[in-house]
Design an enzyme around this catalytic site. Sequence first.
Site, PDB file in Angstrom:
ATOM      1  N   LYS A  56      25.084  39.817 -26.473  1.00 25.96           N
ATOM      2  CA  LYS A  56      25.054  39.713 -25.211  1.00 25.96           C
ATOM      3  C   LYS A  56      26.464  38.697 -25.489  1.00 25.96           C
ATOM      4  O   LYS A  56      26.517  37.856 -25.628  1.00 25.96           O
ATOM      5  CB  LYS A  56      24.512  39.022 -23.756  1.00 25.96           C
ATOM      6  CG  LYS A  56      24.962  40.049 -22.438  1.00 25.96           C
ATOM      7  CD  LYS A  56      23.407  39.068 -21.295  1.00 25.96           C
ATOM      8  CE  LYS A  56      24.221  39.646 -20.394  1.00 25.96           C
ATOM      9  NZ  LYS A  56      23.660  38.566 -19.018  1.00 25.96           N
TER      10      LYS A  56
HETATM   11  C1  E4P Z   1      23.914  40.087 -15.931  1.00 22.36           C
HETATM   12  O1  E4P Z   1      23.287  40.558 -16.778  1.00 22.36           O
HETATM   13  C2  E4P Z   1      23.610  38.579 -15.392  1.00 22.36           C
HETATM   14  O2  E4P Z   1      22.473  38.002 -16.456  1.00 22.36           O
HETATM   15  C3  E4P Z   1      23.045  38.674 -13.967  1.00 22.36           C
HETATM   16  O3  E4P Z   1      23.036  40.091 -12.975  1.00 22.36           O
HETATM   17  C4  E4P Z   1      23.959  37.551 -13.357  1.00 22.36           C
HETATM   18  O4  E4P Z   1      23.514  37.791 -12.140  1.00 22.36           O
HETATM   19  P1  E4P Z   1      23.563  36.551 -10.838  1.00 22.36           P
HETATM   20  O5  E4P Z   1      24.783  36.878 -10.622  1.00 22.36           O
HETATM   21  O6  E4P Z   1      22.939  37.250 -10.112  1.00 22.36           O
HETATM   22  O7  E4P Z   1      23.809  35.404 -11.780  1.00 22.36           O
END
Ligand code: E4P
Length: 218
Positions: free
Chosen positions: A87
């Site tokens: 990522k």
């Molecule tokens: C995506 O991969 C992120 O980990 C995640 O969806 C972030 O979500 P949040 O805005 O609820 O922290």
Amino acid sequence: MKFFIDTANLAQIKEANELGILDGVTTNPSLMAKEGIKGEEAVRNHYKTICELVNGDISAEVISTDFNGIVEEGKSLAAIHPNIVVKVPMIKDGVKALKWFTDNGIKTNCTLVFSAGQAILAAKAGATYVSPFVGRIDDGNWDGMELVGQIAQIYSLQGFKTQILAASIRSSLHIVRAAELGADVCTCPLEPILGLLKHPLTDIGLAKFLEDAKKMKQ
Ligand code: E4P
């Protein structure tokens, strides 16, 4: 649409996996820290455990922000298990690194995407997944799902192969909207997934069937 769970919590990952509908997991440094995972070895072991639990793509996020650092960290994460997806944040060196990973056969998830322009860059760099953060856009009084639809339209017109991973999903309705708009994947905590089960008419209907079933006995 594939279902990923957005957590580093092993109990929740197991519960979603036991439903039989889980296709993968996304994590981020905040989610790992929430589980109290500290130190490089513990982080690697945690990713390995998740990979052994779920047979699907598991996103592990780099914390470097320069090209060389992202590439080294990504290579090391990818070596943990074949299902690891690196990522990478949507920054200039991140885009360069995405292209490097693409050219070297390492799967990627371009994270922290908040605009169609960023999604185009991610696709041009060959990212496996692009993650528009729907809930965080909604938090700013914009419509995050509009972005998912816009990216879907652009990718379809342009023939981009990058999969749209609707992220920062906060509700069951978000999941339904992501499916309607053609997202390839939806990642969210366990609650919105379980919320899809709920309908009062199902509960009322089942109670009646069970009551009438008693009349069939004897
Ligand atoms: C995506 O991969 C992120 O980990 C995640 O969806 C972030 O979500 P949040 O805005 O609820 O922290």
